[in-house]
Design a protein around this motif. Structure first.
Motif, PDB file in Angstrom:
ATOM      1  N   VAL A 168       2.250  63.817  70.883  1.00  0.00           N
ATOM      2  CA  VAL A 168       1.530  63.096  70.002  1.00  0.00           C
ATOM      3  C   VAL A 168       0.463  63.965  69.042  1.00  0.00           C
ATOM      4  N   ARG A 169       0.011  64.916  69.574  1.00  0.00           N
ATOM      5  CA  ARG A 169      -0.814  65.650  68.669  1.00  0.00           C
ATOM      6  C   ARG A 169      -0.159  66.620  67.951  1.00  0.00           C
ATOM      7  N   GLU A 170       1.114  67.088  68.502  1.00  0.00           N
ATOM      8  CA  GLU A 170       1.855  67.947  67.476  1.00  0.00           C
ATOM      9  C   GLU A 170       2.247  67.068  66.198  1.00  0.00           C
ATOM     10  N   ILE A 171       2.737  65.880  66.508  1.00  0.00           N
ATOM     11  CA  ILE A 171       3.343  65.244  65.273  1.00  0.00           C
ATOM     12  C   ILE A 171       2.256  64.658  64.514  1.00  0.00           C
ATOM     13  N   MET A 172       1.068  64.454  64.961  1.00  0.00           N
ATOM     14  CA  MET A 172      -0.174  64.104  64.408  1.00  0.00           C
ATOM     15  C   MET A 172      -0.585  65.196  63.337  1.00  0.00           C
ATOM     16  N   ASP A 173      -0.597  66.403  63.842  1.00  0.00           N
ATOM     17  CA  ASP A 173      -1.039  67.595  62.985  1.00  0.00           C
ATOM     18  C   ASP A 173      -0.261  67.567  61.624  1.00  0.00           C
ATOM     19  N   THR A 174       1.047  67.183  61.967  1.00  0.00           N
ATOM     20  CA  THR A 174       2.148  67.344  60.569  1.00  0.00           C
ATOM     21  C   THR A 174       1.740  66.187  59.551  1.00  0.00           C
ATOM     22  N   ILE A 175       1.697  65.092  60.328  1.00  0.00           N
ATOM     23  CA  ILE A 175       1.284  63.741  59.425  1.00  0.00           C
ATOM     24  C   ILE A 175       0.046  63.987  58.592  1.00  0.00           C
ATOM     25  N   TRP A 176      -0.971  64.564  59.275  1.00  0.00           N
ATOM     26  CA  TRP A 176      -2.244  65.028  58.800  1.00  0.00           C
ATOM     27  C   TRP A 176      -2.051  65.567  57.401  1.00  0.00           C
ATOM     28  N   ASP A 177      -1.172  66.582  57.465  1.00  0.00           N
ATOM     29  CA  ASP A 177      -1.109  67.708  56.272  1.00  0.00           C
ATOM     30  C   ASP A 177      -0.039  67.013  55.149  1.00  0.00           C
ATOM     31  N   ASP A 178       0.625  66.064  55.578  1.00  0.00           N
ATOM     32  CA  ASP A 178       1.534  65.632  54.665  1.00  0.00           C
ATOM     33  C   ASP A 178       1.210  65.101  53.248  1.00  0.00           C
ATOM     34  N   PRO A 179       1.749  65.880  52.327  1.00  0.00           N
ATOM     35  CA  PRO A 179       1.092  65.588  51.121  1.00  0.00           C
ATOM     36  C   PRO A 179       1.807  64.368  50.333  1.00  0.00           C
ATOM     37  N   ARG A 180       2.490  63.590  51.008  1.00  0.00           N
ATOM     38  CA  ARG A 180       3.042  62.356  50.492  1.00  0.00           C
ATOM     39  C   ARG A 180       2.284  61.125  50.567  1.00  0.00           C
ATOM     40  N   HIS A 181       1.257  61.568  51.430  1.00  0.00           N
ATOM     41  CA  HIS A 181       0.203  60.408  51.498  1.00  0.00           C
ATOM     42  C   HIS A 181      -1.505  60.953  51.674  1.00  0.00           C
ATOM     43  N   THR A 182      -2.107  60.263  51.724  1.00  0.00           N
ATOM     44  CA  THR A 182      -3.730  60.950  51.384  1.00  0.00           C
ATOM     45  C   THR A 182      -4.681  59.806  52.371  1.00  0.00           C
ATOM     46  N   ASP A 183      -6.029  60.400  52.387  1.00  0.00           N
ATOM     47  CA  ASP A 183      -6.885  59.577  53.067  1.00  0.00           C
ATOM     48  C   ASP A 183      -6.584  58.997  54.352  1.00  0.00           C
ATOM     49  N   VAL A 184      -5.994  60.007  55.342  1.00  0.00           N
ATOM     50  CA  VAL A 184      -5.457  59.653  56.424  1.00  0.00           C
ATOM     51  C   VAL A 184      -6.839  59.372  57.500  1.00  0.00           C
ATOM     52  N   ASN A 185      -6.619  58.377  58.147  1.00  0.00           N
ATOM     53  CA  ASN A 185      -8.024  57.768  58.755  1.00  0.00           C
ATOM     54  C   ASN A 185      -7.652  57.503  60.173  1.00  0.00           C
ATOM     55  N   LEU A 186      -8.139  58.090  61.233  1.00  0.00           N
ATOM     56  CA  LEU A 186      -7.587  57.861  62.477  1.00  0.00           C
ATOM     57  C   LEU A 186      -8.558  56.641  62.837  1.00  0.00           C
ATOM     58  N   MET A 187      -7.913  55.580  63.264  1.00  0.00           N
ATOM     59  CA  MET A 187      -8.528  54.077  63.527  1.00  0.00           C
ATOM     60  C   MET A 187      -8.894  54.186  65.007  1.00  0.00           C
ATOM     61  N   HIS A 188      -7.860  54.814  65.848  1.00  0.00           N
ATOM     62  CA  HIS A 188      -7.901  54.503  67.287  1.00  0.00           C
ATOM     63  C   HIS A 188      -7.326  55.598  67.904  1.00  0.00           C
ATOM     64  N   MET A 189      -7.824  55.962  69.176  1.00  0.00           N
ATOM     65  CA  MET A 189      -6.860  56.534  70.171  1.00  0.00           C
ATOM     66  C   MET A 189      -7.289  56.122  71.609  1.00  0.00           C
ATOM     67  N   GLU A 190      -6.227  55.981  72.392  1.00  0.00           N
ATOM     68  CA  GLU A 190      -6.421  55.845  73.597  1.00  0.00           C
ATOM     69  C   GLU A 190      -5.490  56.174  74.638  1.00  0.00           C
ATOM     70  N   GLN A 191      -5.830  56.239  76.042  1.00  0.00           N
ATOM     71  CA  GLN A 191      -4.760  56.699  76.848  1.00  0.00           C
ATOM     72  C   GLN A 191      -4.111  55.464  77.304  1.00  0.00           C
ATOM     73  N   CYS A 192      -2.819  55.359  77.656  1.00  0.00           N
ATOM     74  CA  CYS A 192      -2.035  54.294  78.101  1.00  0.00           C
ATOM     75  C   CYS A 192      -1.211  54.483  79.235  1.00  0.00           C
ATOM     76  N   ASP A 193      -0.693  53.369  79.984  1.00  0.00           N
ATOM     77  CA  ASP A 193       0.226  53.619  80.982  1.00  0.00           C
ATOM     78  C   ASP A 193       1.701  53.279  80.275  1.00  0.00           C
ATOM     79  N   ASP A 194       1.583  52.132  79.488  1.00  0.00           N
ATOM     80  CA  ASP A 194       2.812  51.695  79.046  1.00  0.00           C
ATOM     81  C   ASP A 194       3.085  51.567  77.589  1.00  0.00           C
ATOM     82  N   ARG A 195       4.096  51.815  77.062  1.00  0.00           N
ATOM     83  CA  ARG A 195       4.379  51.716  75.555  1.00  0.00           C
ATOM     84  C   ARG A 195       4.330  50.341  75.074  1.00  0.00           C
ATOM     85  N   LEU A 196       3.742  50.295  73.878  1.00  0.00           N
ATOM     86  CA  LEU A 196       3.663  49.142  73.151  1.00  0.00           C
ATOM     87  C   LEU A 196       5.122  49.003  72.039  1.00  0.00           C
TER      88      LEU A 196
END
Ligand SMILES: Cc1cc2nc3c(=O)[nH]c(=O)nc-3n(C[C@H](O)[C@H](O)[C@H](O)COP(=O)(O)O)c2cc1C
Length: 138
Positions: free
Chosen positions: A57-85
């Motif tokens: 998740v961290r690796e992907i988020m690093d690339t998303i953060w720097d992606d010039p095709r969007h801007t104002d990336v705002n992390l709304m929430h993070m959580e540990q979880c046992d199951d996928r949504l």
């Protein structure tokens, strides 16, 4: 596992061909890294979630953060979880038309959770104000 939700604004120069490319790359890369997620898009407003092994998740988020095709990336929430949504979706792309056309999506637990960060599905996909004065204002 780890899950994050973020919001961003698509840049005006990002065209639908760019979106197609992002979704294709994201689907293959997320699948490789055991990431699942969803990307809601409406009038340039992006609301997205990814979940999976924390380092991936961290690796992907690093690339998303720097992606010039969007801007104002705002992390709304993070959580540990046992199951996928978002099981079964490497990255499900969800413009308004896709959600309107599929009642199952409108009651999907993951989308209910994600859209909650924007006031719910109806609020996120509601027509946006252009800022132009209406005749009623005069
Ligand atoms: C809103 C948004 C969501 C994205 N989501 C993902 C994703 O879930 N997984 C992914 O691999 N890339 C995603 N990308 C694309 C990455 O930022 C990155 O461009 C891609 O991983 C490949 O990088 P490259 O085009 O520099 O090779 C997303 C991009 C945007 C703008």
């Amino acid at each position: 596992m780890f899950r994050i939700a973020y919001r961003s604004n698509l840049c005006p120069h990002t065209k639908s061909a760019d979106i197609d490319r992002i979704v294709a790359i994201a689907n293959s890369r997320n699948a490789d890294l055991q990431i699942t997620g969803a990307w809601m898009l409406h009038d340039g407003d992006c609301l997205a979630a990814i979940e999976g092994p924390p380092l991936a998740v961290r690796e992907i988020m690093d690339t998303i953060w720097d992606d010039p095709r969007h801007t104002d990336v705002n992390l709304m929430h993070m959580e540990q979880c046992d199951d996928r949504l978002f099981s079964g979706w490497a990255l499900r792309f969800l413009p308004k038309k896709a959600v309107e056309a599929d009642p199952q999506l409108q009651s999907h637990a993951g989308l209910t959770w994600l859209s909650g960060f924007a006031g719910g599905l109806n609020a996120f996909y509601a027509p946006r104000q252009t800022g132009a004065p209406t005749s009623a204002a005069h």
